[in-house]
Design a protein around this motif. Structure first.
Motif, PDB file in Angstrom:
ATOM      1  N   LEU A  73       0.833  -1.198   0.000  1.00 28.43           N
ATOM      2  CA  LEU A  73       0.000   0.000   0.000  1.00 28.43           C
ATOM      3  C   LEU A  73       0.871   1.253   0.000  1.00 28.43           C
ATOM      4  O   LEU A  73       0.623   2.194  -0.766  1.00 28.43           O
ATOM      5  CB  LEU A  73      -0.925   0.000   1.227  1.00 28.43           C
ATOM      6  N   GLU A  74       1.901   1.267   0.848  1.00 27.70           N
ATOM      7  CA  GLU A  74       2.805   2.421   0.887  1.00 27.70           C
ATOM      8  C   GLU A  74       3.511   2.621  -0.452  1.00 27.70           C
ATOM      9  O   GLU A  74       3.648   3.749  -0.925  1.00 27.70           O
ATOM     10  CB  GLU A  74       3.830   2.252   1.999  1.00 27.70           C
ATOM     11  N   THR A  75       3.937   1.525  -1.060  1.00 24.55           N
ATOM     12  CA  THR A  75       4.629   1.619  -2.344  1.00 24.55           C
ATOM     13  C   THR A  75       3.692   2.126  -3.433  1.00 24.55           C
ATOM     14  O   THR A  75       4.035   3.057  -4.171  1.00 24.55           O
ATOM     15  CB  THR A  75       5.219   0.251  -2.750  1.00 24.55           C
ATOM     16  N   LEU A  76       2.516   1.527  -3.537  1.00 25.78           N
ATOM     17  CA  LEU A  76       1.562   1.916  -4.574  1.00 25.78           C
ATOM     18  C   LEU A  76       1.152   3.376  -4.427  1.00 25.78           C
ATOM     19  O   LEU A  76       1.235   4.148  -5.387  1.00 25.78           O
ATOM     20  CB  LEU A  76       0.318   1.022  -4.519  1.00 25.78           C
ATOM     21  N   CYS A  77       0.730   3.762  -3.246  1.00 25.51           N
ATOM     22  CA  CYS A  77       0.279   5.141  -3.028  1.00 25.51           C
ATOM     23  C   CYS A  77       1.436   6.127  -3.150  1.00 25.51           C
ATOM     24  O   CYS A  77       1.267   7.223  -3.698  1.00 25.51           O
ATOM     25  CB  CYS A  77      -0.401   5.273  -1.674  1.00 25.51           C
ATOM     26  N   GLY A  78       2.611   5.741  -2.665  1.00 20.06           N
ATOM     27  CA  GLY A  78       3.777   6.609  -2.776  1.00 20.06           C
ATOM     28  C   GLY A  78       4.193   6.845  -4.216  1.00 20.06           C
ATOM     29  O   GLY A  78       4.510   7.977  -4.606  1.00 20.06           O
ATOM     30  N   VAL A  79       4.173   5.793  -5.019  1.00 23.45           N
ATOM     31  CA  VAL A  79       4.527   5.928  -6.433  1.00 23.45           C
ATOM     32  C   VAL A  79       3.487   6.781  -7.164  1.00 23.45           C
ATOM     33  O   VAL A  79       3.838   7.654  -7.973  1.00 23.45           O
ATOM     34  CB  VAL A  79       4.686   4.539  -7.095  1.00 23.45           C
ATOM     35  N   LEU A  80       2.204   6.540  -6.874  1.00 19.22           N
ATOM     36  CA  LEU A  80       1.148   7.352  -7.499  1.00 19.22           C
ATOM     37  C   LEU A  80       1.294   8.828  -7.147  1.00 19.22           C
ATOM     38  O   LEU A  80       1.319   9.692  -8.032  1.00 19.22           O
ATOM     39  CB  LEU A  80      -0.229   6.869  -7.055  1.00 19.22           C
ATOM     40  N   ALA A  81       1.398   9.116  -5.857  1.00 18.36           N
ATOM     41  CA  ALA A  81       1.488  10.512  -5.417  1.00 18.36           C
ATOM     42  C   ALA A  81       2.785  11.158  -5.893  1.00 18.36           C
ATOM     43  O   ALA A  81       2.783  12.289  -6.397  1.00 18.36           O
ATOM     44  CB  ALA A  81       1.382  10.601  -3.894  1.00 18.36           C
ATOM     45  N   GLY A  82       3.888  10.441  -5.740  1.00 16.40           N
ATOM     46  CA  GLY A  82       5.180  10.988  -6.157  1.00 16.40           C
ATOM     47  C   GLY A  82       5.270  11.193  -7.658  1.00 16.40           C
ATOM     48  O   GLY A  82       5.782  12.216  -8.125  1.00 16.40           O
ATOM     49  N   GLY A  83       4.760  10.241  -8.417  1.00 20.53           N
ATOM     50  CA  GLY A  83       4.770  10.366  -9.878  1.00 20.53           C
ATOM     51  C   GLY A  83       3.920  11.536 -10.346  1.00 20.53           C
ATOM     52  O   GLY A  83       4.313  12.296 -11.240  1.00 20.53           O
TER      53      GLY A  83
END
Length: 161
Positions: A5-15
């Motif tokens: 969850l942290e990876t998915l949301c972090g990549v989405l938000a960061g991207g």
């Protein structure tokens, strides 16, 4: 599961945030150097901002990083604070799940009507569906915290998850 969850949301938000930064850089550079801005840059920025905000919501909830009014907590006994924490997370979870359902219905309406952005004619429905899913995930995070309030309280005070 938490790591995914942290990876998915972090990549989405960061991207999305990187996309906003790059788009702004090239838009301003084009305006200043070439006297021509990127068509639809405002629309793209708005859509990317939606991604940043809604992708960050599960992370903020998971990490307990919201704004908290805790001035009265020192006056509440431990069991009352625990009950308060459970009730607040239950309410937040149910509200976010309800909001996710409402957004999903709105996404269906937008899809049926073919609602698009004004300038670039980008379909709005996929963004509404994404917002809906991220609200539902945020709701599930709050419900999970409500089920284990002691563990989360320890982690927010410097423990590990």
């Amino acid at each position: 599961m938490k790591k995914h969850l942290e990876t998915l949301c972090g990549v989405l938000a960061g991207g999305a945030l990187f996309g906003i930064m790059a788009l702004t850089f090239f838009d301003v550079g084009g305006r200043k150097l070439l006297s021509h801005s990127i068509t639809g840059s405002l629309e793209l920025t708005e859509l990317l901002m939606v991604v940043v905000i809604f992708a960050a919501m599960p992370l903020v909830s998971l990490r307990g990083e919201h704004v908290v009014f805790d001035s009265l907590d020192a006056y509440l006994p431990g069991p009352a604070r625990l009950l308060q924490r459970v009730v607040v997370h239950l309410l937040c979870g149910l509200c976010m799940l309800g909001l996710g359902v409402l957004m999903w219905n709105t996404g269906n309406s937008f899809l049926e009507s073919g609602e698009t952005t004004a300038q670039l004619t980008i379909l709005k429905a996929p963004f509404i569906f994404g917002m809906s899913l991220l609200c539902a995930i945020t709701g599930l995070v709050h419900l999970a915290i409500a089920a284990r309030p002691n563990r989360v309280a320890e982690e927010s005070e410097g423990g590990t998850l």
